[in-house]
Structure formats: C-alpha cells, structure tokens
Motif scaffolding. Sequence first.
Motif, PDB file in Angstrom:
ATOM      1  N   LEU A 111      30.285 -41.403  -5.220  1.00 37.01           N
ATOM      2  CA  LEU A 111      31.540 -41.707  -4.531  1.00 37.01           C
ATOM      3  C   LEU A 111      32.354 -40.442  -4.286  1.00 37.01           C
ATOM      4  O   LEU A 111      32.985 -40.305  -3.225  1.00 37.01           O
ATOM      5  CB  LEU A 111      32.342 -42.723  -5.338  1.00 37.01           C
ATOM      6  N   ARG A 112      32.345 -39.523  -5.210  1.00 36.99           N
ATOM      7  CA  ARG A 112      33.071 -38.254  -4.983  1.00 36.99           C
ATOM      8  C   ARG A 112      32.427 -37.470  -3.844  1.00 36.99           C
ATOM      9  O   ARG A 112      33.127 -36.875  -3.015  1.00 36.99           O
ATOM     10  CB  ARG A 112      33.078 -37.424  -6.272  1.00 36.99           C
ATOM     11  N   THR A 113      31.099 -37.483  -3.781  1.00 37.17           N
ATOM     12  CA  THR A 113      30.406 -36.796  -2.687  1.00 37.17           C
ATOM     13  C   THR A 113      30.755 -37.431  -1.354  1.00 37.17           C
ATOM     14  O   THR A 113      31.006 -36.735  -0.358  1.00 37.17           O
ATOM     15  CB  THR A 113      28.881 -36.853  -2.916  1.00 37.17           C
ATOM     16  N   PHE A 114      30.793 -38.762  -1.306  1.00 35.24           N
ATOM     17  CA  PHE A 114      31.142 -39.472  -0.071  1.00 35.24           C
ATOM     18  C   PHE A 114      32.565 -39.109   0.363  1.00 35.24           C
ATOM     19  O   PHE A 114      32.824 -38.855   1.545  1.00 35.24           O
ATOM     20  CB  PHE A 114      31.027 -40.978  -0.299  1.00 35.24           C
ATOM     21  N   ARG A 115      33.481 -39.079  -0.581  1.00 34.11           N
ATOM     22  CA  ARG A 115      34.889 -38.802  -0.249  1.00 34.11           C
ATOM     23  C   ARG A 115      35.063 -37.416   0.347  1.00 34.11           C
ATOM     24  O   ARG A 115      35.905 -37.211   1.230  1.00 34.11           O
ATOM     25  CB  ARG A 115      35.741 -38.953  -1.508  1.00 34.11           C
ATOM     26  N   LEU A 116      34.277 -36.440  -0.102  1.00 35.68           N
ATOM     27  CA  LEU A 116      34.414 -35.060   0.370  1.00 35.68           C
ATOM     28  C   LEU A 116      33.635 -34.787   1.649  1.00 35.68           C
ATOM     29  O   LEU A 116      33.750 -33.701   2.235  1.00 35.68           O
ATOM     30  CB  LEU A 116      33.949 -34.091  -0.730  1.00 35.68           C
ATOM     31  N   ASN A 117      32.866 -35.778   2.096  1.00 32.50           N
ATOM     32  CA  ASN A 117      32.076 -35.607   3.318  1.00 32.50           C
ATOM     33  C   ASN A 117      32.972 -35.815   4.545  1.00 32.50           C
ATOM     34  O   ASN A 117      33.534 -36.890   4.733  1.00 32.50           O
ATOM     35  CB  ASN A 117      30.937 -36.630   3.323  1.00 32.50           C
ATOM     36  N   PRO A 118      33.132 -34.807   5.404  1.00 34.06           N
ATOM     37  CA  PRO A 118      34.030 -34.958   6.557  1.00 34.06           C
ATOM     38  C   PRO A 118      33.508 -35.929   7.612  1.00 34.06           C
ATOM     39  O   PRO A 118      34.283 -36.406   8.451  1.00 34.06           O
ATOM     40  CB  PRO A 118      34.117 -33.529   7.108  1.00 34.06           C
ATOM     41  N   SER A 119      32.203 -36.219   7.595  1.00 36.41           N
ATOM     42  CA  SER A 119      31.641 -37.145   8.593  1.00 36.41           C
ATOM     43  C   SER A 119      31.217 -38.454   7.908  1.00 36.41           C
ATOM     44  O   SER A 119      30.056 -38.841   7.943  1.00 36.41           O
ATOM     45  CB  SER A 119      30.462 -36.499   9.313  1.00 36.41           C
ATOM     46  N   ARG A 120      32.182 -39.109   7.284  1.00 39.03           N
ATOM     47  CA  ARG A 120      31.901 -40.336   6.544  1.00 39.03           C
ATOM     48  C   ARG A 120      31.527 -41.472   7.478  1.00 39.03           C
ATOM     49  O   ARG A 120      32.179 -41.686   8.500  1.00 39.03           O
ATOM     50  CB  ARG A 120      33.125 -40.719   5.704  1.00 39.03           C
ATOM     51  N   GLN A 121      30.488 -42.221   7.102  1.00 41.43           N
ATOM     52  CA  GLN A 121      30.047 -43.368   7.877  1.00 41.43           C
ATOM     53  C   GLN A 121      29.821 -44.558   6.949  1.00 41.43           C
ATOM     54  O   GLN A 121      29.395 -44.381   5.807  1.00 41.43           O
ATOM     55  CB  GLN A 121      28.731 -43.059   8.614  1.00 41.43           C
ATOM     56  N   PRO A 122      30.125 -45.779   7.410  1.00 34.77           N
ATOM     57  CA  PRO A 122      29.865 -46.953   6.569  1.00 34.77           C
ATOM     58  C   PRO A 122      28.371 -47.128   6.330  1.00 34.77           C
ATOM     59  O   PRO A 122      27.543 -46.726   7.155  1.00 34.77           O
ATOM     60  CB  PRO A 122      30.429 -48.113   7.397  1.00 34.77           C
ATOM     61  N   GLY A 123      28.030 -47.707   5.194  1.00 39.76           N
ATOM     62  CA  GLY A 123      26.623 -47.936   4.897  1.00 39.76           C
ATOM     63  C   GLY A 123      26.406 -48.223   3.428  1.00 39.76           C
ATOM     64  O   GLY A 123      27.354 -48.409   2.661  1.00 39.76           O
ATOM     65  N   VAL A 124      25.149 -48.258   3.043  1.00 37.46           N
ATOM     66  CA  VAL A 124      24.756 -48.577   1.672  1.00 37.46           C
ATOM     67  C   VAL A 124      24.317 -47.303   0.957  1.00 37.46           C
ATOM     68  O   VAL A 124      23.551 -46.505   1.503  1.00 37.46           O
ATOM     69  CB  VAL A 124      23.601 -49.610   1.655  1.00 37.46           C
ATOM     70  N   ILE A 125      24.811 -47.134  -0.262  1.00 43.92           N
ATOM     71  CA  ILE A 125      24.430 -45.998  -1.105  1.00 43.92           C
ATOM     72  C   ILE A 125      23.655 -46.544  -2.303  1.00 43.92           C
ATOM     73  O   ILE A 125      24.219 -47.254  -3.136  1.00 43.92           O
ATOM     74  CB  ILE A 125      25.664 -45.219  -1.596  1.00 43.92           C
ATOM     75  N   PRO A 126      22.359 -46.251  -2.417  1.00 42.54           N
ATOM     76  CA  PRO A 126      21.594 -46.730  -3.574  1.00 42.54           C
ATOM     77  C   PRO A 126      21.967 -45.947  -4.835  1.00 42.54           C
ATOM     78  O   PRO A 126      22.154 -44.734  -4.789  1.00 42.54           O
ATOM     79  CB  PRO A 126      20.144 -46.481  -3.166  1.00 42.54           C
ATOM     80  N   VAL A 127      22.096 -46.682  -5.946  1.00 42.50           N
ATOM     81  CA  VAL A 127      22.374 -46.058  -7.240  1.00 42.50           C
ATOM     82  C   VAL A 127      21.133 -46.134  -8.122  1.00 42.50           C
ATOM     83  O   VAL A 127      20.760 -45.184  -8.781  1.00 42.50           O
ATOM     84  CB  VAL A 127      23.571 -46.739  -7.929  1.00 42.50           C
ATOM     85  N   SER A 128      20.492 -47.297  -8.137  1.00 50.28           N
ATOM     86  CA  SER A 128      19.209 -47.482  -8.814  1.00 50.28           C
ATOM     87  C   SER A 128      18.444 -48.535  -8.023  1.00 50.28           C
ATOM     88  O   SER A 128      18.941 -49.054  -7.020  1.00 50.28           O
ATOM     89  CB  SER A 128      19.408 -47.918 -10.273  1.00 50.28           C
ATOM     90  N   ALA A 129      17.255 -48.877  -8.484  1.00 49.31           N
ATOM     91  CA  ALA A 129      16.436 -49.847  -7.754  1.00 49.31           C
ATOM     92  C   ALA A 129      17.142 -51.190  -7.614  1.00 49.31           C
ATOM     93  O   ALA A 129      16.949 -51.895  -6.625  1.00 49.31           O
ATOM     94  CB  ALA A 129      15.093 -50.035  -8.473  1.00 49.31           C
ATOM     95  N   ASN A 130      17.978 -51.553  -8.583  1.00 46.49           N
ATOM     96  CA  ASN A 130      18.637 -52.855  -8.578  1.00 46.49           C
ATOM     97  C   ASN A 130      20.150 -52.773  -8.501  1.00 46.49           C
ATOM     98  O   ASN A 130      20.844 -53.750  -8.815  1.00 46.49           O
ATOM     99  CB  ASN A 130      18.244 -53.650  -9.838  1.00 46.49           C
TER     100      ASN A 130
END
Length: 238
Positions: A111-130
């Motif tokens: 989430l911190r990486t997403f927040r600092l990304n200047p070209s943020r786009q909606p979507g799914v971020i996998p954390v683990s297989a489930n």
Amino acid sequence: MNESETLAERYLNTLGIGEVVFEPDGNIPPDFVVGESIAVEVRRLNQNFEDQGGSYKGLEEIEIPVWRLFKKLLPNLGPSIEDESWYVAVTFRRPLNIEWKQLKKTVEEKLRTFRLNPSRQPGVIPVSANFGLELYRSGRSYESFFVFGASSDFDSGGFVLSEILRNLSLCIVEKEKKTAPYRNKYKQWWLLLPDYIDFSLDDEDRATFEREIKPLLKHSFDKIILIDPRNPSRAFEI
C-alpha cells in the motif's frame, strides 16, 4: 459470561419457568440451570470451515482480525494527496498460507508503494495465493489516503438452510460429547444457539426447515432452540 451466554440468559428469563442460574456446578456443563431441573448448554451458531488438521473453526476467527487490522492500519499510511483518496477492499479465503506478521508487513509495503506511485491505477494487488487487495479511487476526499471499503470472505455464504444444517450438526456433536459425563444430573438438557447465520429464520424458512431439514437431525437433547441475537425473545424451537 460471554456474549452468547448473556443472550441465552435474557431469553431464559423471558420464559418464566424458574430461576435461571449461571454455571451452577462451576466451570463444567451445564452453562445454566432453569428451575433446578433443566440444564441448558449454550453455543454460538455460526459458519465454520475445516482446517488442515481436520478441526472446525468459526469464519470470524480470521474475518474479525482482518477487519481490525485494516481499520487500524489504513489511517496511519498517510493523509489524502491533493484531495485524492482510495478505497481498499480485501478478498481472502482459507487457509491464508501466510503468517499473520508477514501478512501485515506485506500489506503495508504494497500500500505504501501504491501511494507513492504517481501513475496510480485501480486494480487488484495480490498479497498471497489466498489474499488480495482491490483498490479503487473514491468519489470524494477523506482525511486519509486509504479508506477501508469492504471485505469479501470467499468461504462464507451458501444456501442458508443447508449451512444451518451443516453447522448445527457440528454444534450438536460437540455439545453431546461435552455434556455426556453429566447427563444424569438433570432431568432435561436443552441446547440454546444464538443464530448468527440467519438470525433464527423467517416464517418461510421455518416452514421449510420443519419439512425438509428437521427430519435429518439426530440428537439427544430434549430441546434445541435458535434465538435471534438481535432480539433474544425471538426464538425457534427445532
């Protein structure tokens, strides 16, 4: 006295059939005795899953900690950026296949990486297989950049009456085993279940239950009663 026992006590007091005594024999069954002769065991009726060891656990044993994690974590990941905020929806199923400490660390990093990304786009971020995160921009600004949107437990749901039958059968087996050594101490044994699956059923479901589900239940209790946790005086004897 836990929440389910408190609800049970309120229900039993509405019956007016005798004094309601909590744990009359100490920390062994029954949970209550009513009028000196009716033993009452209490258990939450909830949806359960079978873990890898063959044991059953309530779905809320993961769902509630997940909810608490995100409600606490998200406001601490930084304020809104130029009136921009994002909803975070959580999706998961069991087993999580990731240790809880690592889960929290990975979620925060992504989430911190997403927040600092200047070209943020909606979507799914996998954390683990489930376990995954779905992010979508909100239509308004919040104080925090991330706002908890929802959680989707892929192990929950199912046809309500079949879920009640499956989980009720688990409760019966559990309580029959637990009370077996003490059955000769009281004339009657009741099983009282605050129903968190369908809140004691509506009239149509009750009729279907009586016709199709009740004949499938085998048990040794004199009464099994579902109570609505929102209104303990509303009950359904099965």
